[in-house]
Scaffold this motif. Structure first.
Motif, PDB file in Angstrom:
ATOM      1  N   GLU C 189     -45.813 -57.680  31.014  1.00 31.68           N
ATOM      2  CA  GLU C 189     -46.928 -57.408  31.919  1.00 31.68           C
ATOM      3  C   GLU C 189     -47.424 -55.980  31.765  1.00 31.68           C
ATOM      4  O   GLU C 189     -48.615 -55.705  31.900  1.00 31.68           O
ATOM      5  CB  GLU C 189     -46.498 -57.649  33.376  1.00 31.68           C
ATOM      6  N   THR C 209     -47.985 -65.812  28.567  1.00 41.05           N
ATOM      7  CA  THR C 209     -48.514 -64.881  29.551  1.00 41.05           C
ATOM      8  C   THR C 209     -49.889 -64.394  29.139  1.00 41.05           C
ATOM      9  O   THR C 209     -50.770 -64.194  29.974  1.00 41.05           O
ATOM     10  CB  THR C 209     -47.593 -63.662  29.727  1.00 41.05           C
ATOM     11  N   TYR C 212     -52.358 -67.149  29.981  1.00 38.86           N
ATOM     12  CA  TYR C 212     -52.570 -67.206  31.429  1.00 38.86           C
ATOM     13  C   TYR C 212     -53.457 -66.060  31.894  1.00 38.86           C
ATOM     14  O   TYR C 212     -54.372 -66.238  32.695  1.00 38.86           O
ATOM     15  CB  TYR C 212     -51.218 -67.147  32.147  1.00 38.86           C
ATOM     16  N   GLN C 277     -43.872 -71.011  33.977  1.00 35.53           N
ATOM     17  CA  GLN C 277     -43.537 -69.635  33.607  1.00 35.53           C
ATOM     18  C   GLN C 277     -44.147 -69.267  32.267  1.00 35.53           C
ATOM     19  O   GLN C 277     -43.831 -68.231  31.713  1.00 35.53           O
ATOM     20  CB  GLN C 277     -42.011 -69.443  33.555  1.00 35.53           C
ATOM     21  N   TYR C 278     -45.015 -70.118  31.764  1.00 34.59           N
ATOM     22  CA  TYR C 278     -45.779 -69.846  30.549  1.00 34.59           C
ATOM     23  C   TYR C 278     -44.925 -69.754  29.301  1.00 34.59           C
ATOM     24  O   TYR C 278     -45.256 -69.047  28.358  1.00 34.59           O
ATOM     25  CB  TYR C 278     -46.665 -68.594  30.721  1.00 34.59           C
TER      26      TYR C 278
END
Lengths: 281, 294, 284
Positions: C189, C209, C212, C277-278
């Motif tokens: 992230e 992620t 997403y 949770q990708y």
């Protein structure tokens, strides 16, 4: 003095409690020394040029510099700002406003470092990036660290200024001195000890801050050449790599923790020397 | 101490300049902090609701609530303060009242200042090695609280010792003249007089404790289940915020809401601390000041 | 209020005795909570996998009410070490086992791919393998030479020891000391936020992620590498080269609760959890 049972109890219990408090940091020091010994013994510290643990390169100097520069910059910024905020709260603001201001500062002192780091990453870093360079830089680190240590520094400074004896202040006004003169020549000198203590505690905090600098400083372990260059601090280094480190790498990380602690020790001793001098002033 | 210059110059304009500067400074600092606060409130306010505060986390924290995390945070705080307060109080009293003639006092004070400078991550590693592994508590709220106590001890002792030292000597002399024991002097005179410093120290400590992330990640852990005892692992608010912002995709929204809750908790505890210490000591303090300051 | 010293002393001693008893009681009570070895599992390791395992543990506990499964983070290597020394029952490792770890058993529960991302406003759509190597080696410093605007490239890479970095280095045949980056990040992230905040940045993160984030409107986009567009489908059917297994590690063949849990994680009914949770569920 009348020696009651409770007094004797206190005479034995209190020193024990104080010793318990003092012993904690000694345990931490011993723990760090014990864990970093394999690295010190291996001598890798002195024959490395860069920091690349996967290739057995363990040069800590860029990170030591990074730590010192960001912490020093933050302290240099936070000292006048903190003193100013404290003076404002104590002498220059009307009481209700001072109370609100103090409340805001107390609130800010409780915000987690991750929130400061996160805010720095999504607000400050893009702003700096638009000006120059990668954005994640020494400047971002200094700004975020200043934000973090400012509230506590102001609160501690204000507590120190609050102890100015009431009769000094009234005496000064009675003699016709105005507020600024009273502050500069009476309140601040009286509070030197407390102000210095506040600065020292926050400098130590700035040196040890981990999460926020991890997010905004860029974490490049090379010597920086400008304020806009990225930098890695010792504590961010530990946080980034400890989870994945084994053997010598792990010992090297513990050693950097030890280095940090020794830096703080030097700071504490130096400030103690300064305080001794001011006691005679 | 101050030169005669101060008496000779009519520096009213200087006071005005300083006043303007300080107001500007205060506005600047306030402005930046309000900006940050504003961001948190705007982004996090939408998610705040009673169900957020009363449900368990779902979907890695992106849904549901934070009740187990709140409970874990409060538990860790209680452990931290119940260990740090006695030790901190005892140390501060000893440093301020009993030990001025001893050189070991300077070492104790220096070691506490050094403790204040230990990086949070190092304390976390130490806490893991000592409380979780050596003492066998494992990942638990107890270990987390004890680790936090190590972190807030210097703040408490610093604030309280300064407060005790500021109490005028006349109080102590008067008490001695009246034949009061040292314990009595402490309990009835000195501690009440130092109550504001105690509040300040408590507030700073709670602030620091709530703000701690790295230390608690390694000691009280990551588990989101409602803790059943102090030996259970539990996630605290700051660790939850960290996970949502740095580790979980799409967790930003609830991270802001959690930060808002944390700030609310801090406000509540601060208000409570002021109230409690005021109620316990203020009656005494005001009475003492009136008697002894003649 | 306390009237005299003797009374105070007595009450103080009584208070200390009470406090000791209370603390002892609390401690003993806490020792006898559901901390039975037979129904307790300790899982430590990769922070990437921790959210997924937390959700799976919760689902498992709902089916087996007396089970207690604690998931902690600490990194893939820590997970392996803890499993070996017995501190953890199962380790989470977001990579394949290294040669020196071959004596342990790995149970793959999902896969994860790595995508190269740039800022949304960056005009380029893909890079060749040689271009990526040049950029990360610091040989290629400006976007215009690879088809972009006239600005300096801001290279974002991962910290040493992370499995994502190792996979990246392996695939592009680089060494850690070859990389000349301007920003080094820890978790996915942080990488996404860093790239989204800087129009000249390039970085690499987990595909799931990244996808997403793009859906949520975060200012990044995925790049095609050597002509291959990164997607979860490509990872699932094994055609995407930059991918890694997510493993649960045990010392020997798992038994009892550990075996039950690992079998549970591989049920097809848990695929929605993995996708939430990708990550990419295994192809069955």
């Amino acid at each position: 003095m009348y020696r009651s049972r409770i007094d004797r109890l206190l005479q034995t219990a209190l020193p024990l409690l104080a010793l318990l408090a003092a012993v904690i940091v000694l345990m931490i020091l011993w723990f760090l020394w014990f864990e970093s010994w394999p690295f010190i013994a291996s001598g890798d510290l002195f024959n490395s040029n860069t920091w690349h643990p996967s290739e057995n390169q363990y040069n800590l100097w860029p990170m030591v510099l990074g730590t010192l520069v960001t912490a020093f910059g933050a302290v240099v910024l936070a000292a006048p700002l903190g003193l100013g905020a404290a003076l404002f709260c104590r002498f220059y603001a009307p009481q209700p406003l001072a109370r609100i201001y103090r409340w805001i500062l107390e609130l800010m002192a409780g915000i987690p470092s991750v929130v400061y780091g996160f805010w720095g990453l999504v607000v400050l870093v893009p702003m700096i990036a638009r000006w120059q360079g990668p954005g994640t830089s020494i400047l971002a680190g200094i700004l975020v660290l200043t934000l973090m240590i400012l509230p506590t520094a102001s609160l501690l400074a204000e507590a120190a200024l609050e102890k100015t004896p009431e009769h000094w202040i009234t005496g000064a006004y009675a003699l016709g001195l105005n507020r600024w003169v009273m502050v500069r020549h009476l309140a601040i000198p009286h509070a030197y000890g407390g102000l210095l203590n506040a600065l020292l505690l926050q400098a130590a905090r700035a040196l040890g801050e981990t999460m926020a600098v991890l997010m905004v400083c860029g974490n490049i372990a090379v010597l920086p050449s400008s304020l806009f260059d990225p930098v890695r601090t010792l504590s961010a280094n530990i946080a980034l790599e400890m989870a994945y480190a084994l053997d010598t790498h792990r010992a090297a990380l513990y050693f950097s923790g030890l280095l940090l602690l020794l830096t703080v020790l030097l700071l504490v001793l130096g400030a103690g020397r300064l305080r001794q001098e001011y006691k005679h002033a | 101490m101050h030169s005669g210059l101060a008496l000779r110059c009519d520096c009213r304009w200087l006071d005005r300049v300083v006043q303007a500067l300080l107001w500007l400074l205060a506005a600047l600092v306030c402005g930046v902090f309000c900006w940050l606060l504003f961001d948190i409130v705007i982004e996090g306010g939408a998610g705040l609701s009673w169900s957020f505060l009363s449900q368990l986390p779902e979907d890695a924290g992106r849904a549901g609530g934070i009740v187990s995390i709140l409970v874990a945070t409060l538990a860790v705080l209680v452990v931290c303060l119940s260990v740090a307060l006695p030790i901190g109080l005892g140390t501060a009293i000893w440093l301020a009242e009993y030990s001025d003639h001893l050189t070991v006092a300077r070492w104790v004070r220096s070691s506490l200042q050094l403790l204040a400078g230990v990086p949070s991550i190092v304390i976390g590693l130490f806490g893991y090695a000592f409380f979780c592994r050596a003492l066998g508590f494992g990942y638990s709220l107890l270990a987390g609280g004890l680790t936090l106590a190590c972190m807030v001890l210097p703040l408490l002792v610093g604030a309280l010792e300064a407060g005790l030292r500021a109490v005028p000597e006349s109080l102590r002399q008067g008490a001695a003249a009246l034949g009061l024991s040292q314990a009595g002097t402490l309990l009835h005179l000195l501690l009440p007089a130092a109550a504001p410093a105690l509040i300040a120290g408590l507030i700073l400590s709670v602030g620091r404790a709530l703000a701690e992330t790295a230390a608690l990640l390694f000691t009280s852990g990551y588990v989101t289940r409602m803790p059943e005892s102090l030996a259970d692992s539990g996630r605290v608010l700051s660790v939850h915020i960290f996970d949502l912002t740095m580790n979980v995709a799409g967790g930003d929204h609830y991270a802001y809401t959690t930060a808002l809750v944390l700030l609310g908790l801090l406000c509540a505890i601060n208000a409570l601390a002021k109230l409690a210490v005021g109620v316990l000591f203020n009656g005494n303090a005001r009475r003492n000041e009136q008697v002894f300051s003649q | 209020m306390i009237c005299n010293d003797k009374l105070f002393a007595n009450r103080f001693v009584l208070f200390v005795r009470l406090l000791t008893m209370v603390l002892l009681g609390v401690f003993l009570a806490s020792c006898s909570s559901e901390r039975n070895k037979a129904n307790h599992l300790q899982i430590t390791g990769s922070s990437t996998m921790a959210p997924l395992l937390t959700e799976m543990a919760k689902a498992f506990e709902q089916r087996h009410p007396h089970a207690r499964i604690d998931v902690q983070t600490g990194g893939s290597s820590r997970g392996v070490v803890d499993t070996r020394t017995g501190l953890a029952d199962i380790g989470m490792a977001s990579r394949a086992l290294k040669p020196q770890e071959r004596d342990l058993k790995a149970h793959t529960i999902a896969r994860d791919g790595i995508a190269i991302i740039v800022h949304r406003n960056n005009p380029i759509t893909g890079l060749s393998r040689a271009q990526v190597q040049a950029i990360y080696r610091g040989e290629q410093r400006h976007w215009q030479h690879v088809g972009g605007k006239d600005t300096a490239i801001n290279v974002v890479s991962k910290a040493e020891g992370r499995s994502t970095l190792e996979l990246f280095l392996d695939y592009f045949e680089l060494r850690s000391s070859d990389i000349k980056a301007q920003t080094i990040i820890g978790d996915n992230e942080q990488g996404i936020k860093t790239v989204a905040g800087n129009p000249n940045a390039i970085g690499y993160v987990s595909i799931g992620t990244a996808q997403y984030s793009v859906e949520q409107g975060v200012a990044i986009k995925l790049l095609a590498t050597s002509g291959v567009i990164p997607s979860s489908e490509a990872v699932r059917n094994g055609t995407f080269p930059l991918s890694r297994p997510l493993n649960l590690v045990t010392v020997k063949e798992p038994q009892g609760l550990a075996a039950q849990f690992i079998a549970f994680t591989r049920l097809a009914t848990n695929e929605p959890l993995i996708e939430q949770q990708y990550f990419v569920p295994l192809a069955h």
